[in-house]
Design a protein around this motif. Structure first.
Motif, PDB file in Angstrom:
ATOM      1  N   ALA A 168      52.933  54.223  68.440  1.00  0.00           N
ATOM      2  CA  ALA A 168      54.224  54.901  68.586  1.00  0.00           C
ATOM      3  C   ALA A 168      55.183  54.553  67.446  1.00  0.00           C
ATOM      4  CB  ALA A 168      54.856  54.540  69.919  1.00  0.00           C
ATOM      5  N   GLN A 169      54.969  53.423  66.793  1.00  0.00           N
ATOM      6  CA  GLN A 169      55.860  52.997  65.721  1.00  0.00           C
ATOM      7  C   GLN A 169      55.347  53.330  64.319  1.00  0.00           C
ATOM      8  OE1 GLN A 169      57.484  49.022  66.237  1.00  0.00           O
ATOM      9  NE2 GLN A 169      56.953  49.113  68.401  1.00  0.00           N
ATOM     10  N   LEU A 170      54.215  54.009  64.236  1.00  0.00           N
ATOM     11  CA  LEU A 170      53.703  54.402  62.926  1.00  0.00           C
ATOM     12  C   LEU A 170      54.634  55.419  62.274  1.00  0.00           C
ATOM     13  CD1 LEU A 170      49.887  54.863  63.607  1.00  0.00           C
ATOM     14  CD2 LEU A 170      50.960  53.097  62.214  1.00  0.00           C
ATOM     15  N   GLY A 171      54.798  55.274  60.985  1.00  0.00           N
ATOM     16  CA  GLY A 171      55.612  56.220  60.242  1.00  0.00           C
ATOM     17  C   GLY A 171      54.766  57.336  59.656  1.00  0.00           C
ATOM     18  N   PRO A 172      55.430  58.311  59.073  1.00  0.00           N
ATOM     19  CA  PRO A 172      54.701  59.403  58.430  1.00  0.00           C
ATOM     20  C   PRO A 172      53.776  58.879  57.330  1.00  0.00           C
ATOM     21  CG  PRO A 172      57.031  59.911  58.587  1.00  0.00           C
ATOM     22  CD  PRO A 172      56.866  58.471  58.997  1.00  0.00           C
ATOM     23  N   LYS A 173      52.613  59.442  57.262  1.00  0.00           N
ATOM     24  CA  LYS A 173      51.595  59.138  56.251  1.00  0.00           C
ATOM     25  C   LYS A 173      51.023  57.728  56.344  1.00  0.00           C
ATOM     26  CE  LYS A 173      53.146  62.587  52.980  1.00  0.00           C
ATOM     27  NZ  LYS A 173      53.411  62.918  51.608  1.00  0.00           N
TER      28      LYS A 173
END
Length: 63
Positions: A25-30
């Protein structure tokens, strides 16, 4: 996350175990993600370990 299998009968190729949902859920774009095969028992153990860590953190923060 809250998404569910479509009713069209498409195969589900991967699933995030409950213990790792907060990380995904805390992953950022790319940002990349790595999947690995785990057994149900391993997934349950990871969940119970996370719950223990959270209870310990809660106890430490209350004191």
């Amino acid at each position: 996350m809250a998404d569910r299998q479509t009713t069209g009968g498409y195969p589900k190729i991967a699933q995030i175990i409950t213990a790792d949902l907060h990380r995904v859920a805390q992953l950022g774009p790319k940002q990349s993600i790595h999947f690995e095969i785990v057994t149900i028992k391993q997934a349950e153990q990871a969940y119970f370990q996370l719950e223990q860590q959270l209870r310990l953190l809660e106890t430490l923060l209350q004191n």
